[in-house]
Design a protein around this motif. Structure first.
Motif, PDB file in Angstrom:
ATOM      1  N   CYS A  80      28.339  65.017  58.875  1.00  0.00           N
ATOM      2  CA  CYS A  80      29.061  63.798  58.403  1.00  0.00           C
ATOM      3  C   CYS A  80      28.364  63.421  56.972  1.00  0.00           C
ATOM      4  O   CYS A  80      29.558  63.320  56.013  1.00  0.00           O
ATOM      5  CB  CYS A  80      29.071  62.765  59.192  1.00  0.00           C
ATOM      6  N   CYS A 123      22.911  65.873  63.569  1.00  0.00           N
ATOM      7  CA  CYS A 123      23.125  67.028  62.843  1.00  0.00           C
ATOM      8  C   CYS A 123      23.248  66.709  61.227  1.00  0.00           C
ATOM      9  O   CYS A 123      22.897  67.837  60.458  1.00  0.00           O
ATOM     10  CB  CYS A 123      24.279  67.975  63.301  1.00  0.00           C
ATOM     11  N   CYS A 163      26.251  61.533  69.315  1.00  0.00           N
ATOM     12  CA  CYS A 163      25.750  62.068  67.971  1.00  0.00           C
ATOM     13  C   CYS A 163      24.556  63.056  68.255  1.00  0.00           C
ATOM     14  O   CYS A 163      23.804  62.548  69.010  1.00  0.00           O
ATOM     15  CB  CYS A 163      25.458  61.087  67.081  1.00  0.00           C
TER      16      CYS A 163
HETATM   17  S1  SF4 Z   1      28.533  65.007  62.149  1.00  0.00           S
HETATM   18 FE1  SF4 Z   1      27.259  63.084  62.266  1.00  0.00          FE
HETATM   19  S2  SF4 Z   1      28.153  61.809  64.003  1.00  0.00           S
HETATM   20 FE2  SF4 Z   1      28.676  63.982  64.292  1.00  0.00          FE
HETATM   21  S3  SF4 Z   1      26.859  65.036  65.500  1.00  0.00           S
HETATM   22 FE3  SF4 Z   1      26.351  65.224  63.265  1.00  0.00          FE
HETATM   23  S4  SF4 Z   1      25.264  63.437  62.548  1.00  0.00           S
HETATM   24 FE4  SF4 Z   1      26.297  62.776  64.400  1.00  0.00          FE
END
Ligand code: SF4
Ligand code: SF4
Lengths: 291, 123
Positions: A103, A100, A97
């Motif tokens: 999700c 970012c 992870c």
């Molecule tokens: S989308 Fe969620 S799980 Fe994927 S890298 Fe970004 S924070 Fe991490």
């Protein structure tokens, strides 16, 4: 002024140069040494500063709560594949992870909670008036970016005027980590060796500097009196800031884990080199202002 | 049973690819009639930054695969495959797809219960 010390790859004596330059300035100017080689920081081995502060760098990662309907939107949106929705579960892979937050944004039911994991640390210490900072990425982690950014922020807290000096010891190679640690410098110092491999890596580093639009000069380490690097620099119009002679004593002093500054001859050499660099930066600044 | 196999080429006479996350294609077919049910699809995990094994394993679940045949699975891929309750078997790269299916049917393939080296499929 901020000075970035770089090399094409490891083993050219980049840290030797960065550490000894910092030590040579420290008695005369407010100087900070910052080790950005977070995957393998080794400046502190030579500097042996007294550590007075250590802080942890955290990175957020998702934890899925009971509201989850297993729709799979989060895993589809994660470009790092840190999530998998299978068999009525959401599997999270924290080590992949990048924190970012995508999700959490795409989840339609608010099932993504944010938790944190320690990614590395930042140490601050002092040695004979020289402020020393280093970032250390935790073993098994591969995400250097957040630690480098944290270190950058910490460095800025000790903001520098033209008279104060920050020496950024950058990671080897030409990855994003190098770019992030070198950007914002007044001058980049490329450390190279007078071999064909050294020259090859130097050319890559020069290309990177030109791409970044960063002012730079070259220091030749293990100077064997040959003309390989000199000729290249002359051809390309690159400033050769100085040379460090090939000398077995360096290896000896090194193997005792001491810095070269304890030796008179090397002390003089780095002091001269240091002043040359300071003059160079100031000169380029005034030239820039005139133009 | 719906079988998936990691493969380097499209055709039952092509060979098994032992890289699960980084193989170019997957074949999907019914174990009872591979010849007329075989479908070849690009490995969607090839695009993306890291975690190819995880993405490929999740793809298996999406494709409702009941049996997976591949070389080996890294720790992350194995966690997803286990989470999806898909039994995975190991075949070697010198087997063609038909040979691998036959070997599985005859119970000659060994089930994967332990993870191979991480990132082994990224060479
Ligand atoms: S989308 Fe969620 S799980 Fe994927 S890298 Fe970004 S924070 Fe991490
Ligand atoms: S997007 Fe939200 S609801 Fe959908 S699977 Fe992910 S966490 Fe669960």
């Amino acid at each position: 002024m901020r000075l970035a010390v770089l090399s094409g790859k490891g083993g050219t004596g980049k840290t030797t140069v960065a550490v000894n330059l910092a030590l040579s300035w420290a008695p005369y100017r407010k100087t900070t040494y910052v080790d950005y080689d977070v995957e393998e920081p080794n400046g502190f081995i030579f500097l042996r500063p007294q550590i007075r502060d250590t802080s942890t760098v955290f990175l957020p990662y998702p934890e899925i709560n009971k509201a989850c309907t297993f729709c799979g939107k989060c895993s589809e949106a994660c470009q790092y594949h840190a999530l998998a929705v299978v068999g009525g579960k959401v599997l999270v892979f924290p080590e992949l992870c990048h924190g970012c937050g995508t999700c959490g944004i795409v989840c339609p039911v608010g099932a993504v909670d944010e938790v944190e994991r320690p990614l590395g640390k930042i140490d601050e210490g002092e040695r004979d008036g020289l402020l020393c900072l280093q970032g250390v990425l935790k073993e098994g982690e591969s995400l250097a970016g957040p630690v480098i950014r944290g270190l950058h922020r910490r460095e800025k807290e000790h903001s520098s005027s033209l008279e104060e000096i920050i020496v950024a010891d950058c990671p080897p190679g030409s990855s994003c980590s190098v770019i992030h640690s070198a950007e914002g410098s007044d001058l980049a110092i490329l450390v190279t060796e007078p071999t064909l491999f050294g020259l090859h890596d130097l050319k890559i580093a020069v290309g990177l500097m030109r791409e970044m639009g960063l002012d730079f000069g070259v220091i030749q380490n293990k100077d064997d009196q040959g003309t390989l690097i000199q000729e290249y620099c002359a051809q390309e119009g690159i400033t050769l800031l100085g040379s460090i002679p090939f000398d077995l004593e360096i290896a000896k002093i090194y193997s005792r884990g001491q810095s070269l500054m304890q030796d008179r001859k090397w002390n003089d050499l780095f002091k001269t080199l240091g002043e040359r660099i300071v003059t160079e930066v100031k000169q380029r600044k005034t030239e820039g202002e005139i133009i | 049973m719906r079988i998936a196999i990691s493969t380097g080429g499209c055709g039952l006479d092509k060979f098994v690819d032992d890289r699960f996350g980084r193989c170019p294609y997957f074949v999907f077919c019914d174990s009872e009639d591979p010849q007329s049910t075989a479908e070849y699809k690009d490995n969607p995990a090839l695009s993306g930054t890291g975690g190819a094994g995880i993405a490929a394993a999740e793809y298996m679940a999406k494709e409702k695969v009941e049996v997976l045949i591949t070389g080996s699975l890294g720790p992350n891929a194995l966690r997803v495959i286990n989470g999806a309750n898909i039994p995975a078997y190991t075949a070697s790269e010198d087997m063609t797809l038909s040979e691998a299916i036959l070997a599985w049917k005859e119970g000659r393939l060994i089930q994967i219960t332990e993870a191979g080296a991480a990132h082994a499929g990224e060479r």
